[in-house]
Design a protein around this motif. Structure first.
Motif, short mmCIF file in Angstrom:
data_model
loop_
_atom_site.label_atom_id
_atom_site.label_comp_id
_atom_site.label_asym_id
_atom_site.label_seq_id
_atom_site.Cartn_x
_atom_site.Cartn_y
_atom_site.Cartn_z
N ALA A 155 -35.93 24.22 5.80
CA ALA A 155 -34.93 24.11 5.41
C ALA A 155 -33.97 22.30 6.21
CB ALA A 155 -33.64 24.74 6.60
N ASN A 156 -35.41 22.28 6.74
CA ASN A 156 -34.85 20.39 7.25
C ASN A 156 -35.85 19.88 6.00
OD1 ASN A 156 -33.84 20.31 10.00
ND2 ASN A 156 -35.68 21.38 10.92
N GLN A 157 -37.13 20.24 4.70
CA GLN A 157 -37.70 19.63 4.07
C GLN A 157 -36.31 19.70 3.24
OE1 GLN A 157 -40.10 21.67 1.70
NE2 GLN A 157 -40.72 19.75 1.02
N GLU A 158 -35.77 20.94 2.59
CA GLU A 158 -34.41 21.14 1.99
C GLU A 158 -33.78 19.60 2.07
OE1 GLU A 158 -32.79 21.77 -1.79
OE2 GLU A 158 -34.50 22.06 -1.24
N ALA A 159 -32.95 19.94 3.33
CA ALA A 159 -31.62 18.86 3.40
C ALA A 159 -32.14 17.10 3.68
CB ALA A 159 -31.47 19.01 4.96
N LEU A 160 -33.90 17.08 4.11
CA LEU A 160 -34.08 16.02 3.95
C LEU A 160 -34.03 15.90 2.12
CD1 LEU A 160 -35.57 13.17 4.64
CD2 LEU A 160 -37.45 14.63 4.17
N LYS A 161 -33.82 16.90 1.73
CA LYS A 161 -34.29 16.36 0.16
C LYS A 161 -33.07 16.03 -0.80
CE LYS A 161 -37.03 19.25 -2.39
NZ LYS A 161 -36.88 19.93 -3.58
N ILE A 162 -32.00 16.37 -0.45
CA ILE A 162 -30.59 16.45 -0.75
C ILE A 162 -30.56 14.54 -0.39
CG2 ILE A 162 -28.25 16.81 -0.08
CD1 ILE A 162 -28.93 19.67 -0.19
N SER A 163 -30.35 14.51 1.27
CA SER A 163 -30.39 13.59 1.84
C SER A 163 -30.89 12.25 0.49
CB SER A 163 -30.96 12.93 2.86
OG SER A 163 -30.35 11.76 3.63
N LEU A 164 -32.24 12.72 0.08
CA LEU A 164 -33.24 11.69 -0.16
C LEU A 164 -32.28 11.27 -1.60
CD1 LEU A 164 -35.65 9.75 -0.75
CD2 LEU A 164 -36.25 12.08 -1.63
N ILE A 165 -32.07 12.74 -2.68
CA ILE A 165 -31.12 12.53 -3.63
C ILE A 165 -30.02 11.19 -3.77
CG2 ILE A 165 -30.08 13.33 -5.64
CD1 ILE A 165 -31.82 16.23 -5.20
N SER A 166 -29.19 11.51 -2.44
CA SER A 166 -27.78 11.09 -2.60
C SER A 166 -28.49 9.70 -2.36
CB SER A 166 -27.45 11.29 -1.43
OG SER A 166 -27.26 12.61 -1.05
N ASN A 167 -29.72 9.23 -1.55
CA ASN A 167 -29.76 7.93 -0.93
C ASN A 167 -29.81 6.68 -2.33
OD1 ASN A 167 -29.66 8.14 1.45
ND2 ASN A 167 -30.73 8.45 1.85
N VAL A 168 -31.09 7.78 -3.33
CA VAL A 168 -31.55 7.02 -4.30
C VAL A 168 -30.09 6.80 -5.48
CG1 VAL A 168 -32.72 7.71 -6.16
CG2 VAL A 168 -33.58 8.37 -4.30
N VAL A 169 -29.07 7.36 -5.67
CA VAL A 169 -28.23 7.54 -6.60
C VAL A 169 -27.47 6.59 -5.90
CG1 VAL A 169 -26.13 8.75 -7.42
CG2 VAL A 169 -28.41 10.24 -7.19
N SER A 170 -27.08 6.18 -4.73
CA SER A 170 -26.22 5.66 -3.87
C SER A 170 -26.83 4.07 -3.99
CB SER A 170 -26.20 6.03 -2.62
OG SER A 170 -24.72 4.63 -2.07
N THR A 171 -27.90 3.95 -4.06
CA THR A 171 -29.05 2.72 -4.22
C THR A 171 -28.89 2.21 -5.47
OG1 THR A 171 -30.41 3.18 -2.14
CG2 THR A 171 -31.22 1.29 -3.00
N TYR A 172 -28.69 3.59 -6.15
CA TYR A 172 -28.90 2.96 -7.59
C TYR A 172 -27.79 2.20 -8.20
CZ TYR A 172 -29.47 3.98 -12.94
OH TYR A 172 -29.40 3.15 -14.80
N LEU A 173 -26.89 3.36 -7.76
CA LEU A 173 -25.34 2.25 -8.00
C LEU A 173 -24.80 1.31 -7.54
CD1 LEU A 173 -23.46 5.75 -7.93
CD2 LEU A 173 -23.97 5.25 -10.16
N ASN A 174 -25.56 0.63 -6.31
CA ASN A 174 -25.23 -0.29 -5.61
C ASN A 174 -25.60 -1.73 -6.51
OD1 ASN A 174 -23.51 1.01 -3.79
ND2 ASN A 174 -25.59 1.13 -2.75
N LEU A 175 -27.24 -1.03 -7.10
CA LEU A 175 -27.57 -2.59 -8.00
C LEU A 175 -27.50 -2.63 -9.28
CD1 LEU A 175 -30.36 -3.57 -7.87
CD2 LEU A 175 -31.62 -1.85 -8.63
#
Length: 466
Positions: A155-175
């Motif tokens: 579950a912690n791995q899945e939570a990290l995966k969700i956070s990672l996807i959100s960070n990638v999308v957010s950073t991409y949008l900021n770029l």
């Protein structure tokens, strides 16, 4: 006869299944809102929500991050550790079957016995069996705790995966946002450069004074500084995104990132979401499984009050001559049982139980905090969405007014009715408003990304049925 059978059945049940000393775990009831409502939102959102942007560049970056991100690989290693630990705990529930062999040659002292001074040989080969009776549920509670730890790690791995996807999308949008702001700033800077050159020409013909020229130059240099600041921010975002993607130092320096030229439209989740959806967030599941693990470990600690009973057996051959080793005359066997239990441990077991009970309290409070934090994050994200939409509407109205102010100030300056500082102030305000509009559009997108993250990585009809 019937009574004897019942006693035998009871003993067999205790021996093979044992009893559990772990306390009953009662998950606390937490008052939850019935549902979460969003205004003007009717879309259906899947757990792969970012694909609805229809951006092939973004999809490729997310997939790359899911394969290569260092933190995700570390989390996977932790899951594998928990799985291996569980395998070891499960194995303790079954007998150990092994073998043993030896070959010895030695000489005895001549003074030790009448037959001393001789050189003797001893060969042996045997099979061994040992089994610990789990009468008090210690081994089964260890296994259950190990399983809970494994589920918590997943579950912690899945939570990290969700956070990672959100960070990638957010950073991409900021770029994308920074690129748009940089383009706007560069166009503005070029316009100021042309204005500065035009004022120089006017000064040379005596149409304006030197103060107007220097004011135009100062504003032009200020715009150049803004451009360089945005360029630096763009590079910082690129390296941050590269790190999220797990790229090597060589790739960080040499491999470029492809992004869209324009910001996408916001993706809105369903207008009504059940509150139970949040209780399936991976971080909540991880906290719940950690609580279960500690509860089972209390049972393991309590089992130390009772004796440990083990059965052992051996079957094999012993002989002074290797040629006679595998013969019936050289065979032997043995069966045995051992019992080990405490009499006086000066509070060791009691302290261990108190430790586990205190850890259970910590796990319980952590679970409650995780649930509260989940709803807080959703509430904050919804508030951020609402605020960003209102700010965006106001910013568009402001830009329309500032465009009129800029046009009027330029005309009045040419007519000699206002000072050039009025024109500069109008230009600066207009640029800031245009840059802020881009930023507010990005903030709205990021608010939705935060909402998807807070909801546990997405919403689907399938998840509500499970």
């Amino acid at each position: 006869m019937r009574k004897t059978k019942l006693i035998s059945l009871g003993l067999s049940t205790v021996i093979f299944f044992g009893c559990s000393l772990a306390p009953e775990l009662k998950k606390p009831e937490i008052p939850l809102p019935q549902s979460l409502r969003l205004e003007n939102s009717t879309a259906i959102l899947t757990d792969r929500w970012w694909q609805n942007f229809n951006d092939p560049y973004l999809n490729q970056l997310v997939e790359e991050a899911l394969k290569e991100n260092d933190d995700l690989l570390i989390a996977q290693a932790r899951v594998e550790q928990a799985l291996a630990t569980l395998g070891g705990l499960k194995a303790q529930l079954y007998p150990y079957v092994g073998y043993q062999g030896s070959a010895q040659r030695g000489r005895t002292s001549e003074y030790s016995s009448p037959y001393g001074g001789q050189t003797d040989y001893l060969f042996s080969l045997s099979g061994l069996v040992s089994y610990e009776l789990d009468l008090w549920g210690k081994l089964r509670n260890q296994e259950k705790a190990g399983l809970a730890r494994l589920l918590s790690s997943k579950a912690n791995q899945e939570a990290l995966k969700i956070s990672l996807i959100s960070n990638v999308v957010s950073t991409y949008l900021n770029l994308i946002s920074v690129n748009l702001q940089l383009k706007t700033a560069e166009e503005y800077t070029e316009k100021l450069r042309e204005t500065y050159l035009y004022r120089q020409t006017q000064f040379q013909h005596g149409l304006v004074n030197e103060l107007v020229v220097e004011q135009a130059k100062a504003e032009y240099e200020s715009a150049r500084l803004r451009v360089e600041t945005l360029k630096n921010r763009r590079e910082t975002l690129k390296t941050a995104l590269s790190l999220l993607l797990g790229r090597t130092p060589k790739e960080i320096f040499e491999k470029d990132l492809l992004v869209q030229r324009e910001l996408p439209l916001p993706l809105k989740p369903p207008s009504v979401l059940p509150s139970e959806l949040l209780t399936r967030r991976p971080d909540i599941i991880a906290a719940e499984e950690a609580l279960k693990a500690v509860n089972f470990e209390i049972g393991v600690a309590k089992a130390a009050y009772f004796p440990s009973i083990s059965l052992t057996g051996a079957l094999g051959y012993k002989s002074n001559e290797l040629a006679n080793l595998i013969t019936h005359s050289a065979s032997f066997w043995s069966l045995g049982a051992s019992l080990v239990g405490p009499i006086l441990d000066f509070g060791r077991t009691k302290s261990q139980i108190e430790l586990k009970e205190a850890q259970k309290k910590e796990a319980l409070y952590n679970y409650l905090k995780t649930v509260k934090t989940a709803f807080k994050e959703v509430y904050d994200a919804l508030a951020a969405v609402e605020a960003a939409e209102k700010k965006l509407e106001a910013q568009k109205e402001q830009i329309a007014s500032l465009e009129k102010v800029l046009t009027l100030s330029e005309k009045k300056f040419e007519q000699g009715l206002v000072d050039y500082l009025v024109v500069i102030d109008a230009q600066r305000s207009h640029l800031n408003a245009k840059l802020n509009l881009i930023q507010l559009q990005t903030d709205l997108l990021n608010a939705y990304v935060s909402l998807y993250k807070a909801l546990g990585g997405g919403y689907s009809n399938r998840s509500t049925k499970e």
